[in-house]
Design a protein around this motif. Structure first.
Motif, PDB file in Angstrom:
ATOM      1  N   ARG A 106      26.897  26.333 -92.126  1.00 47.61           N
ATOM      2  CA  ARG A 106      26.803  25.699 -92.338  1.00 47.61           C
ATOM      3  C   ARG A 106      26.765  24.469 -92.657  1.00 47.61           C
ATOM      4  O   ARG A 106      27.126  24.638 -93.933  1.00 47.61           O
ATOM      5  N   HIS A 107      25.670  23.234 -93.006  1.00 52.65           N
ATOM      6  CA  HIS A 107      26.116  22.451 -94.160  1.00 52.65           C
ATOM      7  C   HIS A 107      24.213  22.882 -95.123  1.00 52.65           C
ATOM      8  O   HIS A 107      23.440  23.654 -93.852  1.00 52.65           O
ATOM      9  N   ASP A 108      24.731  22.752 -95.965  1.00 51.65           N
ATOM     10  CA  ASP A 108      23.867  23.671 -96.855  1.00 51.65           C
ATOM     11  C   ASP A 108      22.501  24.319 -96.684  1.00 51.65           C
ATOM     12  O   ASP A 108      22.994  25.516 -96.265  1.00 51.65           O
ATOM     13  N   SER A 109      21.068  24.572 -96.466  1.00 48.61           N
ATOM     14  CA  SER A 109      20.733  25.266 -95.925  1.00 48.61           C
ATOM     15  C   SER A 109      19.844  24.701 -95.033  1.00 48.61           C
ATOM     16  O   SER A 109      18.761  25.975 -94.947  1.00 48.61           O
ATOM     17  N   GLU A 110      19.964  24.207 -94.046  1.00 46.07           N
ATOM     18  CA  GLU A 110      19.188  23.786 -92.772  1.00 46.07           C
ATOM     19  C   GLU A 110      18.836  24.922 -92.087  1.00 46.07           C
ATOM     20  O   GLU A 110      18.252  24.387 -90.963  1.00 46.07           O
ATOM     21  N   GLU A 111      19.230  25.737 -92.139  1.00 43.06           N
ATOM     22  CA  GLU A 111      19.129  26.756 -91.688  1.00 43.06           C
ATOM     23  C   GLU A 111      17.517  27.042 -91.051  1.00 43.06           C
ATOM     24  O   GLU A 111      16.483  27.301 -90.350  1.00 43.06           O
ATOM     25  N   SER A 112      16.413  26.854 -92.266  1.00 39.54           N
ATOM     26  CA  SER A 112      15.447  27.305 -92.974  1.00 39.54           C
ATOM     27  C   SER A 112      14.641  25.386 -92.320  1.00 39.54           C
ATOM     28  O   SER A 112      13.279  25.504 -92.419  1.00 39.54           O
ATOM     29  N   VAL A 113      15.206  24.885 -91.776  1.00 39.17           N
ATOM     30  CA  VAL A 113      14.590  23.337 -91.732  1.00 39.17           C
ATOM     31  C   VAL A 113      14.720  23.160 -90.257  1.00 39.17           C
ATOM     32  O   VAL A 113      15.506  23.461 -89.794  1.00 39.17           O
ATOM     33  N   ALA A 114      14.299  22.245 -90.098  1.00 41.38           N
ATOM     34  CA  ALA A 114      13.753  21.367 -88.535  1.00 41.38           C
ATOM     35  C   ALA A 114      12.671  22.218 -87.614  1.00 41.38           C
ATOM     36  O   ALA A 114      12.561  22.470 -86.734  1.00 41.38           O
ATOM     37  N   LYS A 115      13.371  24.159 -88.206  1.00 38.26           N
ATOM     38  CA  LYS A 115      13.004  25.538 -86.659  1.00 38.26           C
ATOM     39  C   LYS A 115      11.372  25.117 -86.726  1.00 38.26           C
ATOM     40  O   LYS A 115      10.661  25.051 -85.852  1.00 38.26           O
ATOM     41  N   PRO A 116      10.796  25.398 -88.221  1.00 34.63           N
ATOM     42  CA  PRO A 116       9.498  25.479 -88.427  1.00 34.63           C
ATOM     43  C   PRO A 116       8.618  24.503 -87.951  1.00 34.63           C
ATOM     44  O   PRO A 116       7.966  25.645 -86.912  1.00 34.63           O
ATOM     45  N   ARG A 117       8.905  23.396 -87.951  1.00 33.52           N
ATOM     46  CA  ARG A 117       7.983  22.824 -87.984  1.00 33.52           C
ATOM     47  C   ARG A 117       7.815  22.274 -85.814  1.00 33.52           C
ATOM     48  O   ARG A 117       6.727  22.537 -85.450  1.00 33.52           O
ATOM     49  N   GLU A 172      22.489  -3.122 -73.186  1.00 33.68           N
ATOM     50  CA  GLU A 172      24.499  -2.923 -73.103  1.00 33.68           C
ATOM     51  C   GLU A 172      24.646  -1.757 -72.848  1.00 33.68           C
ATOM     52  O   GLU A 172      25.961  -1.455 -72.409  1.00 33.68           O
ATOM     53  N   ASP A 173      24.099  -0.753 -74.006  1.00 36.98           N
ATOM     54  CA  ASP A 173      25.107   0.929 -74.412  1.00 36.98           C
ATOM     55  C   ASP A 173      24.571   1.758 -73.650  1.00 36.98           C
ATOM     56  O   ASP A 173      24.972   2.657 -73.311  1.00 36.98           O
ATOM     57  N   ASP A 174      23.392   0.658 -73.271  1.00 35.50           N
ATOM     58  CA  ASP A 174      22.211   1.712 -72.149  1.00 35.50           C
ATOM     59  C   ASP A 174      22.200   3.382 -73.217  1.00 35.50           C
ATOM     60  O   ASP A 174      21.902   4.419 -73.505  1.00 35.50           O
ATOM     61  N   ASP A 175      21.314   2.850 -74.879  1.00 33.56           N
ATOM     62  CA  ASP A 175      20.858   3.501 -75.911  1.00 33.56           C
ATOM     63  C   ASP A 175      19.309   3.124 -76.230  1.00 33.56           C
ATOM     64  O   ASP A 175      18.697   2.443 -75.685  1.00 33.56           O
ATOM     65  N   LEU A 176      18.848   4.548 -77.254  1.00 28.67           N
ATOM     66  CA  LEU A 176      17.468   4.004 -77.086  1.00 28.67           C
ATOM     67  C   LEU A 176      17.692   3.979 -78.522  1.00 28.67           C
ATOM     68  O   LEU A 176      18.320   4.832 -79.331  1.00 28.67           O
ATOM     69  N   VAL A 177      17.088   2.922 -79.336  1.00 29.03           N
ATOM     70  CA  VAL A 177      17.570   2.263 -80.722  1.00 29.03           C
ATOM     71  C   VAL A 177      15.587   2.525 -81.635  1.00 29.03           C
ATOM     72  O   VAL A 177      14.727   2.310 -80.533  1.00 29.03           O
ATOM     73  N   LEU A 178      15.656   3.487 -82.265  1.00 26.40           N
ATOM     74  CA  LEU A 178      14.127   3.894 -82.557  1.00 26.40           C
ATOM     75  C   LEU A 178      13.856   3.777 -84.318  1.00 26.40           C
ATOM     76  O   LEU A 178      14.791   3.965 -84.441  1.00 26.40           O
ATOM     77  N   PHE A 179      12.866   2.712 -84.256  1.00 27.55           N
ATOM     78  CA  PHE A 179      12.683   2.677 -85.856  1.00 27.55           C
ATOM     79  C   PHE A 179      11.145   3.150 -86.070  1.00 27.55           C
ATOM     80  O   PHE A 179      10.359   2.831 -85.340  1.00 27.55           O
ATOM     81  N   TYR A 180      11.050   4.642 -86.597  1.00 23.04           N
ATOM     82  CA  TYR A 180       9.594   5.399 -86.933  1.00 23.04           C
ATOM     83  C   TYR A 180       9.140   4.760 -88.323  1.00 23.04           C
ATOM     84  O   TYR A 180      10.758   4.810 -89.059  1.00 23.04           O
ATOM     85  N   GLU A 181       8.191   5.296 -88.622  1.00 23.22           N
ATOM     86  CA  GLU A 181       7.147   5.360 -89.791  1.00 23.22           C
ATOM     87  C   GLU A 181       7.604   6.948 -90.386  1.00 23.22           C
ATOM     88  O   GLU A 181       6.922   7.035 -89.516  1.00 23.22           O
ATOM     89  N   SER A 182       8.326   7.303 -91.836  1.00 29.00           N
ATOM     90  CA  SER A 182       7.967   8.292 -91.994  1.00 29.00           C
ATOM     91  C   SER A 182       6.971   8.701 -92.769  1.00 29.00           C
ATOM     92  O   SER A 182       6.816   8.403 -93.443  1.00 29.00           O
ATOM     93  N   ASP A 183       6.273  10.275 -92.261  1.00 30.60           N
ATOM     94  CA  ASP A 183       5.577  10.913 -92.713  1.00 30.60           C
ATOM     95  C   ASP A 183       5.689  12.049 -93.574  1.00 30.60           C
ATOM     96  O   ASP A 183       4.855  12.048 -94.798  1.00 30.60           O
ATOM     97  N   ALA A 184       6.705  11.804 -93.921  1.00 35.38           N
ATOM     98  CA  ALA A 184       7.650  13.094 -95.106  1.00 35.38           C
ATOM     99  C   ALA A 184       7.155  12.230 -96.196  1.00 35.38           C
ATOM    100  O   ALA A 184       7.756  11.232 -97.281  1.00 35.38           O
ATOM    101  N   THR A 185       7.638  13.139 -97.399  1.00 39.16           N
ATOM    102  CA  THR A 185       7.563  13.089 -98.639  1.00 39.16           C
ATOM    103  C   THR A 185       8.329  13.957 -99.907  1.00 39.16           C
ATOM    104  O   THR A 185       8.096  13.446-100.938  1.00 39.16           O
ATOM    105  N   ASN A 186       9.551  14.535 -98.924  1.00 40.52           N
ATOM    106  CA  ASN A 186      10.253  15.541 -99.661  1.00 40.52           C
ATOM    107  C   ASN A 186      11.248  15.462 -97.785  1.00 40.52           C
ATOM    108  O   ASN A 186      10.819  15.344 -96.972  1.00 40.52           O
ATOM    109  N   ARG A 187      12.224  15.971 -98.732  1.00 49.68           N
ATOM    110  CA  ARG A 187      13.574  15.991 -97.300  1.00 49.68           C
ATOM    111  C   ARG A 187      13.832  17.102 -96.861  1.00 49.68           C
ATOM    112  O   ARG A 187      13.774  16.973 -95.567  1.00 49.68           O
ATOM    113  N   GLU A 188      12.268  18.283 -96.959  1.00 51.66           N
ATOM    114  CA  GLU A 188      12.721  19.207 -96.097  1.00 51.66           C
ATOM    115  C   GLU A 188      11.523  18.331 -95.069  1.00 51.66           C
ATOM    116  O   GLU A 188      11.909  18.684 -93.896  1.00 51.66           O
ATOM    117  N   GLU A 189      10.626  17.973 -95.737  1.00 50.67           N
ATOM    118  CA  GLU A 189       9.437  17.524 -94.153  1.00 50.67           C
ATOM    119  C   GLU A 189      10.514  16.603 -93.086  1.00 50.67           C
ATOM    120  O   GLU A 189       9.619  16.576 -92.032  1.00 50.67           O
TER     121      GLU A 189
END
Length: 219
Positions: free
Chosen positions: A18-29, A97-114
């Motif tokens: 897998r890519h770097d250490s993403e196994e611990s990323v995304a799942k905890p939250r 036109e393409d039946d897609d969702l286009v999201l602009f969101y404000e991030s609350d993250a302060t680092n890459r893990e968040e």
């Protein structure tokens, strides 16, 4: 500006690459925050900075709409579910036109893990709140606002990845690696500093499972 073809790269095989250490990323939250209970070959397009100039006549703004007892998997419901899960939605559009969702969101993250956890949460809401409920959208494209220095500018997800994830054909890590390779950073490079092609994307394919020709599958 039209959305160009997708970044693609090898997804993890059965040995767990897998890519770097993403196994611990995304799942905890995702396990801590209340979500919703939330591939074949298809190109995915994404270039950070281009979402804001999509033609107005193909974009329909979505306002928050609670799913209720009979979810319809609409853009408005997606807007509501994102906010219900703590994502600050700046703007959300249905690109008709393409039946897609286009999201602009404000991030609350302060680092890459968040930031990764935030991305993982948004994907799960898309998967469980839209794809699992029969939504017809093909892709989710995002642009990230209020970024810390060096944070990802945008990323995307393909509904077919989510369908295969829901069906148990691929795992969360395969989807995560696919999302990673759609990421565009402020200096115009990919996740790991690699140069992108002239169209701003990678030109490789994801491979699930064995590398033998008989077992090759693309996301």
């Amino acid at each position: 500006m039209r959305k160009p073809p997708v970044d693609t790269a090898d997804a993890p095989d059965e040995s767990g690459r897998r890519h770097d250490s993403e196994e611990s990323v995304a799942k905890p939250r995702l396990s801590r925050r209340q979500t919703l209970g939330a591939v074949g070959s298809l190109t995915l397009s994404l270039t950070a900075g281009c979402l804001g100039v999509l033609p107005d006549d193909t974009r329909v703004a979505a306002e928050p709409e609670a799913p209720g007892d009979d979810p319809q998997a609409t853009a408005g419901e997606f807007h509501h579910l994102l906010e219900d899960n703590g994502i600050t939605v700046d703007e959300l559009y249905h690109d008709t036109e393409d039946d897609d969702l286009v999201l602009f969101y404000e991030s609350d993250a302060t680092n890459r893990e968040e930031s990764d956890e935030e991305i993982g949460l948004i994907y799960v809401v898309f998967r469980d709140g839209i794809v699992a409920e029969g939504g017809s959208f093909d892709h989710l494209y995002t642009e990230v606002g209020d970024r810390f220095e060096g944070q990802v500018e945008g990323w995307g997800a393909n509904s077919r990845w989510a369908k295969r994830d829901l069906d148990g054909e691929i795992g969360e890590m395969a989807v995560w690696n696919a999302i990673v390779d759609t990421m565009v950073y402020p200096d115009g490079t990919g996740r790991h500093g690699e140069e992108l092609s002239a169209t701003g994307v990678h030109e490789r394919e994801y491979v699930i499972g064995s590398n033998t020709n008989a077992d090759r599958q693309t996301l």
